[in-house]
Design an enzyme around this catalytic site. Sequence first.
Site, mmCIF file in Angstrom:
data_model
loop_
_atom_site.group_PDB
_atom_site.id
_atom_site.type_symbol
_atom_site.label_atom_id
_atom_site.label_comp_id
_atom_site.label_asym_id
_atom_site.label_seq_id
_atom_site.Cartn_x
_atom_site.Cartn_y
_atom_site.Cartn_z
ATOM 1 N N SER A 78 0.846 -1.204 0.000
ATOM 2 C CA SER A 78 0.000 0.000 0.000
ATOM 3 C C SER A 78 0.878 1.250 0.000
ATOM 4 O O SER A 78 1.705 1.430 0.888
ATOM 5 C CB SER A 78 -0.875 -0.028 1.259
ATOM 6 N N HIS A 133 -0.982 -0.968 -4.640
ATOM 7 C CA HIS A 133 -2.226 -0.428 -4.072
ATOM 8 C C HIS A 133 -1.971 1.028 -3.703
ATOM 9 O O HIS A 133 -1.078 1.332 -2.893
ATOM 10 C CB HIS A 133 -2.599 -1.234 -2.828
ATOM 11 N N ASP A 151 -3.226 4.489 -2.086
ATOM 12 C CA ASP A 151 -4.213 5.013 -1.121
ATOM 13 C C ASP A 151 -4.454 6.495 -1.350
ATOM 14 O O ASP A 151 -3.683 7.340 -0.900
ATOM 15 C CB ASP A 151 -3.727 4.764 0.309
ATOM 16 N N MET A 164 -6.577 9.719 -0.623
ATOM 17 C CA MET A 164 -7.451 10.242 0.429
ATOM 18 C C MET A 164 -7.662 11.743 0.224
ATOM 19 O O MET A 164 -6.712 12.460 -0.117
ATOM 20 C CB MET A 164 -6.825 10.015 1.803
ATOM 21 N N HIS A 212 -7.258 2.879 -4.548
ATOM 22 C CA HIS A 212 -8.252 2.855 -3.472
ATOM 23 C C HIS A 212 -8.712 4.289 -3.218
ATOM 24 O O HIS A 212 -7.979 5.076 -2.614
ATOM 25 C CB HIS A 212 -7.607 2.243 -2.228
ATOM 26 N N MET A 214 -10.456 6.781 -1.329
ATOM 27 C CA MET A 214 -11.079 7.134 -0.053
ATOM 28 C C MET A 214 -11.453 8.624 -0.156
ATOM 29 O O MET A 214 -10.851 9.499 0.472
ATOM 30 C CB MET A 214 -10.114 6.865 1.112
ATOM 31 N N MET A 258 -12.498 -3.755 4.217
ATOM 32 C CA MET A 258 -11.571 -3.054 5.111
ATOM 33 C C MET A 258 -11.527 -3.753 6.458
ATOM 34 O O MET A 258 -12.561 -4.043 7.054
ATOM 35 C CB MET A 258 -11.991 -1.597 5.289
ATOM 36 N N PHE A 271 -5.945 5.643 7.732
ATOM 37 C CA PHE A 271 -4.581 5.640 8.255
ATOM 38 C C PHE A 271 -3.983 4.229 8.206
ATOM 39 O O PHE A 271 -4.700 3.234 8.345
ATOM 40 C CB PHE A 271 -4.556 6.141 9.713
ATOM 41 N N GLY A 272 -2.672 4.176 8.042
ATOM 42 C CA GLY A 272 -1.965 2.913 8.187
ATOM 43 C C GLY A 272 -1.655 2.669 9.645
ATOM 44 O O GLY A 272 -1.892 3.529 10.501
ATOM 45 N N GLY A 273 -1.145 1.490 9.959
ATOM 46 C CA GLY A 273 -0.685 1.209 11.313
ATOM 47 C C GLY A 273 -1.778 0.949 12.340
ATOM 48 O O GLY A 273 -1.515 0.943 13.547
ATOM 49 N N ASP A 281 -7.732 -5.088 3.503
ATOM 50 C CA ASP A 281 -6.860 -3.920 3.632
ATOM 51 C C ASP A 281 -6.911 -3.371 5.048
ATOM 52 O O ASP A 281 -7.961 -2.927 5.505
ATOM 53 C CB ASP A 281 -7.359 -2.857 2.634
ATOM 54 N N GLY A 282 -5.734 -3.485 5.729
ATOM 55 C CA GLY A 282 -5.660 -2.856 7.057
ATOM 56 C C GLY A 282 -5.246 -3.854 8.117
ATOM 57 O O GLY A 282 -5.967 -4.825 8.380
ATOM 58 N N GLY A 331 0.719 -2.400 4.467
ATOM 59 C CA GLY A 331 1.489 -1.164 4.588
ATOM 60 C C GLY A 331 2.613 -1.339 5.586
ATOM 61 O O GLY A 331 3.749 -1.648 5.230
ATOM 62 N N SER A 332 2.268 -1.186 6.867
ATOM 63 C CA SER A 332 3.282 -1.214 7.936
ATOM 64 C C SER A 332 4.149 -2.464 7.892
ATOM 65 O O SER A 332 5.368 -2.372 8.067
ATOM 66 C CB SER A 332 2.603 -1.156 9.304
HETATM 67 C C1 DX5 Z 1 -5.975 2.698 5.141
HETATM 68 C C2 DX5 Z 1 -5.418 2.216 3.807
HETATM 69 C C3 DX5 Z 1 -4.604 0.970 3.937
HETATM 70 C C4 DX5 Z 1 -3.407 1.123 4.886
HETATM 71 C C5 DX5 Z 1 -2.798 -0.211 5.198
HETATM 72 O O1 DX5 Z 1 -6.990 3.641 4.905
HETATM 73 O O2 DX5 Z 1 -6.460 1.961 2.900
HETATM 74 O O3 DX5 Z 1 -4.168 0.563 2.633
HETATM 75 O O4 DX5 Z 1 -2.459 1.947 4.280
HETATM 76 O O5 DX5 Z 1 -1.751 0.012 6.126
HETATM 77 P P1 DX5 Z 1 -1.449 -1.082 7.270
HETATM 78 O O6 DX5 Z 1 -1.057 -2.332 6.538
HETATM 79 O O7 DX5 Z 1 -0.311 -0.463 8.055
HETATM 80 O O8 DX5 Z 1 -2.711 -1.249 8.066
HETATM 81 ZN ZN ZN Z 2 -6.025 1.059 0.961
#
Ligand code: DX5
Ligand code: ZN
Length: 234
Positions: free
Chosen positions: A19, A44, A46, A48, A77, A79, A148, A154-156, A182-183, A204-205
């Site tokens: 991501s 992917h 993101d 936003m 994606h 958002m 989701m 947000f990631g993490g 995702d997430g 992501g993380s």
């Molecule tokens: C959150 C994003 C995800 C996020 C995933 O809104 O859509 O793609 O970046 O990050 P992790 O894997 O750290 O949850």
């Molecule tokens: Zn995403």
Amino acid sequence: MAGAKLDAIKQAAPAVLPSLLQCDFGDLRTEIARLSEAGTQVLHLDVMDGHFVPNLTYGMPIVEGLRRHTDMPLDVHLMISDPLTYAKPMVDAGADLLTFHVEAVRDPLETVGQLKQLGVGVGIALNPETPIGTLSPCLGVVDMVLVMSVEAGFGGQAFNPLALDKLKAIRNEYPDLLLEIDGGIDTTTIAAARQAGCDLFVVGSAIFQQDDYTVAIGELQAVIDAADESKGKR
Ligand code: DX5
Ligand code: ZN
């Protein structure tokens, strides 16, 4: 009619999709090269808008820049509150699959129809607290469902297992529909997602907080493969 890139996304499954949210945007070309060397087949993105979600990332210029430096399919994606306004600019910038949030639109089926006219893959996403029934009118026509496992933005964040029930329910009714999660996906959560029927795993993380992307992605893919072995699936 969505093209070869959508087929490439389907053929990549089961696959880990990095991501692009927590990567080094100051050195994106290097990041893409490293991810490609690590075996990444699909990216992917993101996107936003700071309105649909309380975070602001990037738009068409970054998609267009990525398009110039990789042939990998771009899974975008959205958002954002107004996916229809930005869909064509995103496709013109190089998006291969556009996923909008069911929570963002008044008429999801109408939105799917309009996005399909752009000739790209169309996905629909829902947050953990959104009932799966909101997708019902669209499940027979979308190319992908993004379930989701965190609240978009947000990631993490911590993995929300509500996503697993949704994956299982959709998989039971639509055995061939492309499913993405995702997430909060890491080596401790990815097996359950695969066992629930997921095809694409956005991470992501668990990638970008590691020094070696090849090791990180390899470990995740190994857990997917082990889950398939234990289920007698390949
Ligand atoms: C959150 C994003 C995800 C996020 C995933 O809104 O859509 O793609 O970046 O990050 P992790 O894997 O750290 O949850
Ligand atoms: Zn995403």
